[in-house]
Write an enzyme that holds these catalytic residues in place. Sequence first.
Site, PDB file in Angstrom:
ATOM      1  CB  ILE A  57     -33.421  47.307 -12.965  1.00  0.00           C
ATOM      2  CG1 ILE A  57     -34.546  46.771 -11.871  1.00  0.00           C
ATOM      3  CG2 ILE A  57     -32.914  46.053 -13.785  1.00  0.00           C
ATOM      4  CD1 ILE A  57     -35.646  46.213 -12.687  1.00  0.00           C
ATOM      5  CG  ASP A  58     -31.049  52.672 -12.441  1.00  0.00           C
ATOM      6  OD1 ASP A  58     -30.118  51.874 -11.909  1.00  0.00           O
ATOM      7  OD2 ASP A  58     -30.722  53.256 -13.406  1.00  0.00           O
ATOM      8  CE  LYS A  59     -37.406  55.062  -4.791  1.00  0.00           C
ATOM      9  NZ  LYS A  59     -37.025  55.916  -3.862  1.00  0.00           N
ATOM     10  NE  ARG A 177     -31.994  56.437 -15.352  1.00  0.00           N
ATOM     11  CZ  ARG A 177     -31.851  56.768 -13.910  1.00  0.00           C
ATOM     12  NH1 ARG A 177     -31.660  55.805 -13.131  1.00  0.00           N
ATOM     13  NH2 ARG A 177     -32.364  57.874 -13.474  1.00  0.00           N
TER      14      ARG A 177
END
Length: 253
Positions: A57-59, A177
């Site tokens: 998962i993204d930062k 996103r």
Amino acid sequence: MDLDWHSVRADYTVFADDAVLALNKPSGISVTGERHDTDLVELAQAAGTQLYPVHRIDKVTSGLVLLATDLAAHGPLTRQFNNQTARKTYLAIVADADLPDRGEIDLPLSVGRKNRVRIAAPREAIKREGDRWFVDEADLLPAKNYPSRTDFTTVARRGEHALLALRPVTGRRHQIRVQLAWIGHPILGDPLFDRTAALPRTHLHSWKLGLDANWLTPPVLDLEATPGPDFWTPLTTDPDEAAALLEAAKTGG
């Protein structure tokens, strides 16, 4: 962010056994592969623990991340993500104008300049019919594109904001996103797309994850990570109301 692996494991573990470790990752910590940050895999390795990320998962995203601690478990779990059989649910707080109670975002992705993920068609080509967003095949850009679909439920509305429960059918990089931003409902605090406010975090949370796990009885791994108080701040600072919103997501999402 000053990190210590033993503190991370103690504070954020959701589930652990001899095969896997599931963490409720805070926003702002990388999972792996960030050139300028200390990430979870590197942090664990420095403390003598080898981790094999099952997915990423993204930062900027908080919530569930699953890591194998036994290499034999890594392949069967990763294949479920590759085969789109992993069951994933995210929570997001977005700008709300005219979102339906339920919707389907069926917009393919491509990679543009500077490796940036985008919708594989001009913005003006995006169509909405009822509760579905899509583009006609004739409008796709002449570049490689990746079919991408996200289903969502609008759990609650508070003023100009809405809480969504999202189920990414595919699992492309930045999928949720990018898709939400391109249909006009960017995730609050997203540094890529939300230009309206300088919020301290991105309000996207990896909430639930379901996988087949043949070493367990029953052979299913069902995980859930509760969002921290900072996730809810655009909607409420009342812990009881945040709990009620989460319960509404469980019921309707």
